[in-house]
Design a protein around this motif. Sequence first.
Motif, PDB file in Angstrom:
ATOM      1  N   LYS A 107       0.678  -1.166  -0.008  1.00  0.00           N
ATOM      2  CA  LYS A 107       0.106  -0.172  -0.068  1.00  0.00           C
ATOM      3  C   LYS A 107       1.042   1.294  -0.052  1.00  0.00           C
ATOM      4  CE  LYS A 107      -3.930  -2.257   2.220  1.00  0.00           C
ATOM      5  NZ  LYS A 107      -4.977  -1.999   1.172  1.00  0.00           N
ATOM      6  N   LYS A 110      -0.393   6.937   1.563  1.00  0.00           N
ATOM      7  CA  LYS A 110      -1.666   7.342   1.807  1.00  0.00           C
ATOM      8  C   LYS A 110      -2.651   6.111   1.996  1.00  0.00           C
ATOM      9  CE  LYS A 110      -4.992   9.342  -1.047  1.00  0.00           C
ATOM     10  NZ  LYS A 110      -5.247   9.906  -2.057  1.00  0.00           N
ATOM     11  N   GLU A 111      -2.583   5.149   1.349  1.00  0.00           N
ATOM     12  CA  GLU A 111      -3.308   4.047   1.527  1.00  0.00           C
ATOM     13  C   GLU A 111      -3.057   3.008   2.883  1.00  0.00           C
ATOM     14  OE1 GLU A 111      -3.579   2.536  -3.309  1.00  0.00           O
ATOM     15  OE2 GLU A 111      -1.996   1.570  -2.001  1.00  0.00           O
ATOM     16  N   ASN A 112      -1.761   3.331   3.182  1.00  0.00           N
ATOM     17  CA  ASN A 112      -1.431   2.944   4.443  1.00  0.00           C
ATOM     18  C   ASN A 112      -2.217   3.403   5.574  1.00  0.00           C
ATOM     19  OD1 ASN A 112       0.514   0.792   5.559  1.00  0.00           O
ATOM     20  ND2 ASN A 112       1.660   1.687   3.743  1.00  0.00           N
ATOM     21  N   PHE A 115      -5.874   2.492   5.532  1.00  0.00           N
ATOM     22  CA  PHE A 115      -6.390   1.161   5.421  1.00  0.00           C
ATOM     23  C   PHE A 115      -6.835   0.629   6.857  1.00  0.00           C
ATOM     24  CE2 PHE A 115      -4.114  -3.190   6.468  1.00  0.00           C
ATOM     25  CZ  PHE A 115      -5.056  -3.983   5.799  1.00  0.00           C
ATOM     26  N   ARG A 125     -14.831   5.657   2.327  1.00  0.00           N
ATOM     27  CA  ARG A 125     -13.524   5.949   1.420  1.00  0.00           C
ATOM     28  C   ARG A 125     -12.995   7.171   1.545  1.00  0.00           C
ATOM     29  NH1 ARG A 125     -10.172   2.895  -1.134  1.00  0.00           N
ATOM     30  NH2 ARG A 125     -11.272   0.823  -0.573  1.00  0.00           N
ATOM     31  N   ALA A 129      -9.838   9.171   3.248  1.00  0.00           N
ATOM     32  CA  ALA A 129      -8.878   9.727   2.274  1.00  0.00           C
ATOM     33  C   ALA A 129      -8.503  11.162   3.025  1.00  0.00           C
ATOM     34  CB  ALA A 129      -9.307   9.677   0.883  1.00  0.00           C
ATOM     35  N   ASP A 146       1.920   9.100  -2.336  1.00  0.00           N
ATOM     36  CA  ASP A 146       1.614   8.250  -3.180  1.00  0.00           C
ATOM     37  C   ASP A 146       2.990   7.185  -3.470  1.00  0.00           C
ATOM     38  OD1 ASP A 146      -0.867   8.820  -3.858  1.00  0.00           O
ATOM     39  OD2 ASP A 146      -0.243  10.509  -5.091  1.00  0.00           O
TER      40      ASP A 146
END
Lengths: 280, 289
Positions: A107, A110-112, A115, A125, A129, A146
């Motif tokens: 990930k 950001k996704e981390n 999560f 979602r 974010a 990213d």
Amino acid sequence: MNKVSSLKMPASDTPTPLLDVDGVSLEYRTPKRLVRATHRVSFAVHEADRFVLLGASGCGKSTLLKAAAGFIQPVEGEIRLDGQRVARPGPDRIVVFQEFDQLPPWKTVKENVIFPLLASRTLGRREAAERALHYLDKVGLSRFADAYPHTLSGGMKQRVAIARALAMQPRILLMDEPFAALDALTRRKMQEELLALWEEVRFTLLFVTHSIEEALIVGNRIGILSPHPGRVRAEINSHEFSLQSQGGTEFQLATQRIHRLLFDEEYPVSRQAEPARKIA
Amino acid sequence: MSLINPPVRPEYERLLEEIPPREATRPLHWSNRLWQQAWLRRTAILIVLAILWEIIARQQNNDLLLPTFLQTASALREGLAGGELLRRAGISLTVLIQGYAYGIVAAFALTTLAVSTQLGRDLLSTLTAMFNPLPAIALLPLALLWFGLGHGSLIFVLIHLVLWPLALNTYAGFQGVPETLRMAGRNYGLGGLRYVLQILVPAALPAILSGLKIGWAFAWRTLIAAELVFGASSGKSGLGWYIFQNRNELFTDRVFAGLVLVILIGLAVETLGFQTLERLTVRRWGLQR
């Protein structure tokens, strides 16, 4: 049941604690025997505390933190969060580990951060974010949102882990020697940033370390554990110390006091310069 | 006894000039950059192999035993243009994909069971120890008895081929997932299938991918072999049967064309399929260099 509470502050006018560790004994299993990691440990963490568990290796401080996180069940006593017994891991107690591999490498930064928000179904979602970017900005990593974790330095990875933990807005933040694997300069900077974040957000922190200096700087209250098995030796206040007070007389005295408590040795005042070497 | 002391030198400070960006980073020479391209290097290897083949075949000068590269290429072109080769390859691949997919599902179910319970762990290790060494071709006669002379028996054998190596690799990958990452996942309240899918599978993906590759190679090679031996019996016959038929009729160039197609499909799956998958996942994530 609370026989060891004599080591705690008199509980007369203090409010009910956020995290109450009450006579907790923890054991771990080796192939041959059961080993007691901590023995009837009690302490209380209040709202917005920066409570530091300090001790040499083998005093069960990390095990205590894992028990507070719910990964380990006490064999005796209990741990309560807001009066509720801690029975399993949960998103109201987010752990920042020492190891850098706590960030899933598949990930982006950001996704981390997003999560756990999605995994625990805390937010949708889009809100997740937004909040992720907000906290990444707080730790100064919005430019790397990213990037993948393997492209970051150790300090940056820990910043992501801290942002991720803060974004969850947990009841209590559990940190297991989060800066121990960093170089000295980065560590100092991270301590500074952590304190700045606390000034702003006022989270509740339970912080494990084996560094006396780090304990004095980061904590407002320090629980000193003695090893084999871990027991609370003392709780002292350290709210008046900051990074700036490092090297000052008060700071030195506090360091020596903790040192004496940790190793149970009387230090002649004249030999205060390098007590660590004497022990080794 | 005199201790040497290093000389005390004066301190100094200086201002650093800005380095022009062009000097700080320079582009590589174009030939270097070209050689960095993996496809180019691989194509070069293939061309060299084709030239060697052509030379050896011309020296042998025996079309029946070893047709030249150019003869094979024209037979391949004819077969592809006529549509027969493509149809045969299509039949083989359809069977393969079905067996492969079932095998993956079964392997996933078995390993998920193995990470969640002690009994599942024992089940997995016992079953893989029993069935992994069992040759697929030896199972085929039995499969023909059970599932008849159709694709069913081939699919059964393919599942057997994919399931065990993939289950073994996946389970090994799951066990290699760092404890910190596991705790981080559980910390967010993940459990059961979500925990497996969101933490274990991505973290173990290098091992899973290598299991998939092994399974794919086993399956493709054994499928062609099985078609060679038992292909006549199933109504629609695949690539293996094409090779067998043409050998009987001594069209050696077509036999080679069939073999080349088997190889080409293998290469395509490896480079287009698995390598793309790796580039998009494990390499990008830094799990694999």
